[in-house]
Design a protein around this motif. Sequence first.
Motif, PDB file in Angstrom:
ATOM      1  N   ALA A  31       1.082  -1.027  -0.166  1.00  0.00           N
ATOM      2  CA  ALA A  31       0.174   0.230   0.136  1.00  0.00           C
ATOM      3  C   ALA A  31       1.111   1.485   0.119  1.00  0.00           C
ATOM      4  O   ALA A  31       0.325   2.215  -1.051  1.00  0.00           O
ATOM      5  N   SER A  32       2.282   0.894   0.648  1.00  0.00           N
ATOM      6  CA  SER A  32       2.382   2.334   0.608  1.00  0.00           C
ATOM      7  C   SER A  32       3.598   2.293  -0.568  1.00  0.00           C
ATOM      8  O   SER A  32       3.406   4.296  -0.541  1.00  0.00           O
ATOM      9  N   GLN A  33       3.954   1.783  -1.561  1.00  0.00           N
ATOM     10  CA  GLN A  33       4.596   1.837  -3.053  1.00  0.00           C
ATOM     11  C   GLN A  33       3.956   2.343  -3.863  1.00  0.00           C
ATOM     12  O   GLN A  33       3.603   2.989  -4.619  1.00  0.00           O
ATOM     13  N   VAL A  34       2.244   1.772  -3.338  1.00  0.00           N
ATOM     14  CA  VAL A  34       1.418   2.032  -4.468  1.00  0.00           C
ATOM     15  C   VAL A  34       0.546   3.570  -3.880  1.00  0.00           C
ATOM     16  O   VAL A  34      -0.261   4.223  -4.811  1.00  0.00           O
ATOM     17  N   HIS A  35       1.079   4.510  -2.714  1.00  0.00           N
ATOM     18  CA  HIS A  35       0.377   5.925  -2.179  1.00  0.00           C
ATOM     19  C   HIS A  35      -1.193   5.240  -2.546  1.00  0.00           C
ATOM     20  O   HIS A  35      -1.665   6.589  -2.726  1.00  0.00           O
ATOM     21  N   ILE A  36      -1.558   4.077  -1.801  1.00  0.00           N
ATOM     22  CA  ILE A  36      -3.181   4.231  -1.151  1.00  0.00           C
ATOM     23  C   ILE A  36      -2.745   4.011   0.429  1.00  0.00           C
ATOM     24  O   ILE A  36      -1.730   2.918   0.783  1.00  0.00           O
ATOM     25  N   SER A  37      -4.250   3.496   1.147  1.00  0.00           N
ATOM     26  CA  SER A  37      -3.985   3.288   2.154  1.00  0.00           C
ATOM     27  C   SER A  37      -4.042   1.878   2.702  1.00  0.00           C
ATOM     28  O   SER A  37      -4.459   0.766   1.128  1.00  0.00           O
ATOM     29  N   PRO A  38      -3.750   1.091   3.698  1.00  0.00           N
ATOM     30  CA  PRO A  38      -3.968  -0.571   3.985  1.00  0.00           C
ATOM     31  C   PRO A  38      -5.261  -1.180   4.163  1.00  0.00           C
ATOM     32  O   PRO A  38      -5.486  -1.872   3.537  1.00  0.00           O
ATOM     33  N   LYS A  39      -6.133   0.032   3.934  1.00  0.00           N
ATOM     34  CA  LYS A  39      -7.602  -0.703   4.840  1.00  0.00           C
ATOM     35  C   LYS A  39      -7.823  -1.050   2.720  1.00  0.00           C
ATOM     36  O   LYS A  39      -8.358  -1.394   2.688  1.00  0.00           O
ATOM     37  N   PHE A  40      -7.285   0.396   2.106  1.00  0.00           N
ATOM     38  CA  PHE A  40      -7.940   0.329   0.340  1.00  0.00           C
ATOM     39  C   PHE A  40      -7.186  -0.642  -0.327  1.00  0.00           C
ATOM     40  O   PHE A  40      -8.291  -1.258  -1.044  1.00  0.00           O
ATOM     41  N   LEU A  41      -5.821  -0.712  -0.427  1.00  0.00           N
ATOM     42  CA  LEU A  41      -5.661  -1.913  -0.679  1.00  0.00           C
ATOM     43  C   LEU A  41      -6.356  -3.484  -0.138  1.00  0.00           C
ATOM     44  O   LEU A  41      -6.622  -4.468  -0.795  1.00  0.00           O
ATOM     45  N   TYR A  42      -7.049  -3.569   1.309  1.00  0.00           N
ATOM     46  CA  TYR A  42      -7.471  -4.519   1.770  1.00  0.00           C
ATOM     47  C   TYR A  42      -8.786  -5.331   0.851  1.00  0.00           C
ATOM     48  O   TYR A  42      -9.542  -5.904   0.353  1.00  0.00           O
ATOM     49  N   GLU A  43      -9.900  -3.679   0.830  1.00  0.00           N
ATOM     50  CA  GLU A  43     -11.212  -4.465  -0.275  1.00  0.00           C
ATOM     51  C   GLU A  43     -10.808  -3.837  -1.255  1.00  0.00           C
ATOM     52  O   GLU A  43     -12.137  -4.318  -1.690  1.00  0.00           O
ATOM     53  N   ILE A  44      -9.274  -3.656  -1.994  1.00  0.00           N
ATOM     54  CA  ILE A  44      -9.215  -4.041  -3.453  1.00  0.00           C
ATOM     55  C   ILE A  44      -9.676  -5.699  -3.695  1.00  0.00           C
ATOM     56  O   ILE A  44      -9.718  -5.982  -4.615  1.00  0.00           O
ATOM     57  N   GLU A  45      -8.387  -5.857  -2.726  1.00  0.00           N
ATOM     58  CA  GLU A  45      -8.232  -7.553  -2.138  1.00  0.00           C
ATOM     59  C   GLU A  45      -9.056  -8.260  -2.226  1.00  0.00           C
ATOM     60  O   GLU A  45      -9.283  -9.749  -3.169  1.00  0.00           O
ATOM     61  N   ASN A  46     -10.362  -7.891  -1.358  1.00  0.00           N
ATOM     62  CA  ASN A  46     -11.255  -8.404  -1.621  1.00  0.00           C
ATOM     63  C   ASN A  46     -12.567  -7.886  -2.767  1.00  0.00           C
ATOM     64  O   ASN A  46     -14.093  -8.998  -1.920  1.00  0.00           O
ATOM     65  N   GLY A  47     -11.981  -7.292  -3.431  1.00  0.00           N
ATOM     66  CA  GLY A  47     -13.255  -7.160  -4.598  1.00  0.00           C
ATOM     67  C   GLY A  47     -14.091  -6.296  -3.612  1.00  0.00           C
ATOM     68  O   GLY A  47     -15.341  -6.078  -4.382  1.00  0.00           O
TER      69      GLY A  47
END
Length: 125
Positions: A31-47
Amino acid sequence: MAMMDKSLYKEIGKRIYNLRSEHQYTRAYLASQVHISPKFLYEIENGRKGFTVQVLTNLATILGTPCDYLIRGKVSGTSDPNSKIYKTLQLFDNEEQDKIATVLRAVYSVKLQNAEADETKYKNE
Protein backbone atom coordinates in the motif's frame (compact mmCIF):
# COMPACT_ATOMS: atom_id res chain seq x y z
CA MET A 1 -21.10 -1.70 -8.80
CA ALA A 2 -22.99 -3.94 -11.19
CA MET A 3 -22.89 -7.71 -10.65
CA MET A 4 -20.38 -8.27 -13.43
CA ASP A 5 -18.19 -5.50 -12.05
CA LYS A 6 -18.21 -7.13 -8.61
CA SER A 7 -17.02 -10.46 -9.96
CA LEU A 8 -14.34 -8.76 -12.05
CA TYR A 9 -13.13 -6.76 -9.06
CA LYS A 10 -13.02 -9.96 -6.99
CA GLU A 11 -10.93 -11.72 -9.65
CA ILE A 12 -8.55 -8.76 -9.91
CA GLY A 13 -8.32 -8.53 -6.14
CA LYS A 14 -7.48 -12.21 -5.87
CA ARG A 15 -4.68 -11.86 -8.43
CA ILE A 16 -3.30 -8.84 -6.57
CA TYR A 17 -3.43 -10.74 -3.28
CA ASN A 18 -1.73 -13.81 -4.81
CA LEU A 19 1.06 -11.74 -6.34
CA ARG A 20 1.54 -9.79 -3.11
CA SER A 21 1.83 -13.10 -1.24
CA GLU A 22 4.29 -14.50 -3.78
CA HIS A 23 6.49 -11.43 -3.34
CA GLN A 24 6.07 -11.77 0.43
CA TYR A 25 4.98 -8.14 0.66
CA THR A 26 2.89 -7.09 3.61
CA ARG A 27 -0.29 -5.25 2.84
CA ALA A 28 1.16 -2.16 4.54
CA TYR A 29 4.33 -2.30 2.43
CA LEU A 30 2.53 -2.69 -0.90
CA ALA A 31 0.00 0.00 0.00
CA SER A 32 2.80 2.44 0.84
CA GLN A 33 4.52 1.73 -2.49
CA VAL A 34 1.27 2.31 -4.38
CA HIS A 35 0.40 5.41 -2.30
CA ILE A 36 -2.87 4.08 -0.93
CA SER A 37 -3.94 3.03 2.56
CA PRO A 38 -3.64 -0.59 3.73
CA LYS A 39 -7.41 -0.56 4.33
CA PHE A 40 -8.05 0.47 0.72
CA LEU A 41 -5.70 -2.27 -0.52
CA TYR A 42 -7.58 -4.77 1.66
CA GLU A 43 -10.86 -3.65 0.06
CA ILE A 44 -9.34 -3.96 -3.44
CA GLU A 45 -8.00 -7.45 -2.69
CA ASN A 46 -11.43 -8.52 -1.51
CA GLY A 47 -13.25 -7.05 -4.50
CA ARG A 48 -15.09 -4.49 -2.40
CA LYS A 49 -13.71 -1.34 -4.02
CA GLY A 50 -12.88 -0.17 -7.50
CA PHE A 51 -9.75 1.81 -8.24
CA THR A 52 -8.27 4.25 -10.70
CA VAL A 53 -6.11 3.38 -13.67
CA GLN A 54 -3.21 5.03 -11.81
CA VAL A 55 -3.64 2.68 -8.83
CA LEU A 56 -3.87 -0.29 -11.19
CA THR A 57 -0.71 0.81 -13.01
CA ASN A 58 1.16 1.33 -9.75
CA LEU A 59 0.10 -2.09 -8.45
CA ALA A 60 1.16 -3.79 -11.69
CA THR A 61 4.54 -2.04 -11.65
CA ILE A 62 5.33 -2.90 -8.03
CA LEU A 63 4.11 -6.48 -8.48
CA GLY A 64 6.12 -6.87 -11.69
CA THR A 65 3.22 -7.84 -13.91
CA PRO A 66 1.34 -6.25 -16.81
CA CYS A 67 -1.97 -4.50 -16.08
CA ASP A 68 -3.52 -6.90 -18.56
CA TYR A 69 -2.70 -9.82 -16.27
CA LEU A 70 -4.31 -8.14 -13.27
CA ILE A 71 -7.45 -7.36 -15.25
CA ARG A 72 -7.87 -10.47 -17.41
CA GLY A 73 -5.72 -13.09 -15.73
CA LYS A 74 -3.60 -13.45 -18.82
CA VAL A 75 -1.43 -11.29 -21.00
CA SER A 76 -2.73 -10.66 -24.49
CA GLY A 77 -0.63 -9.93 -27.51
CA THR A 78 2.68 -11.03 -26.01
CA SER A 79 2.31 -14.80 -26.00
CA ASP A 80 3.07 -16.81 -29.08
CA PRO A 81 -0.05 -18.94 -29.56
CA ASN A 82 2.08 -21.53 -31.33
CA SER A 83 4.49 -22.07 -28.44
CA LYS A 84 4.26 -25.36 -26.55
CA ILE A 85 3.88 -23.73 -23.15
CA TYR A 86 1.15 -21.36 -24.34
CA LYS A 87 -0.82 -24.23 -25.91
CA THR A 88 -0.43 -26.28 -22.74
CA LEU A 89 -1.55 -23.44 -20.47
CA GLN A 90 -4.70 -22.98 -22.55
CA LEU A 91 -5.80 -26.44 -21.36
CA PHE A 92 -6.32 -24.97 -17.88
CA ASP A 93 -8.89 -22.48 -16.58
CA ASN A 94 -7.79 -19.08 -15.21
CA GLU A 95 -7.62 -20.25 -11.60
CA GLU A 96 -5.44 -23.21 -12.54
CA GLN A 97 -3.24 -20.93 -14.67
CA ASP A 98 -2.76 -18.67 -11.62
CA LYS A 99 -1.60 -21.68 -9.60
CA ILE A 100 0.76 -22.79 -12.36
CA ALA A 101 2.17 -19.25 -12.57
CA THR A 102 2.78 -19.32 -8.80
CA VAL A 103 4.72 -22.57 -9.10
CA LEU A 104 6.75 -21.28 -12.06
CA ARG A 105 7.61 -18.07 -10.19
CA ALA A 106 8.78 -20.16 -7.21
CA VAL A 107 10.94 -22.31 -9.48
CA TYR A 108 12.40 -19.19 -11.08
CA SER A 109 13.11 -17.71 -7.64
CA VAL A 110 15.01 -20.85 -6.62
CA LYS A 111 16.93 -20.71 -9.90
CA LEU A 112 17.98 -17.12 -9.17
CA GLN A 113 18.99 -18.00 -5.62
CA ASN A 114 21.09 -20.91 -6.88
CA ALA A 115 22.77 -18.70 -9.47
CA GLU A 116 23.60 -16.11 -6.79
CA ALA A 117 24.97 -18.83 -4.50
CA ASP A 118 27.12 -20.20 -7.33
CA GLU A 119 28.42 -16.73 -8.13
CA THR A 120 29.32 -16.11 -4.48
CA LYS A 121 30.99 -19.51 -4.26
CA TYR A 122 33.18 -18.83 -7.30
CA LYS A 123 34.14 -15.36 -6.02
CA ASN A 124 35.28 -16.87 -2.73
CA GLU A 125 37.44 -19.57 -4.33
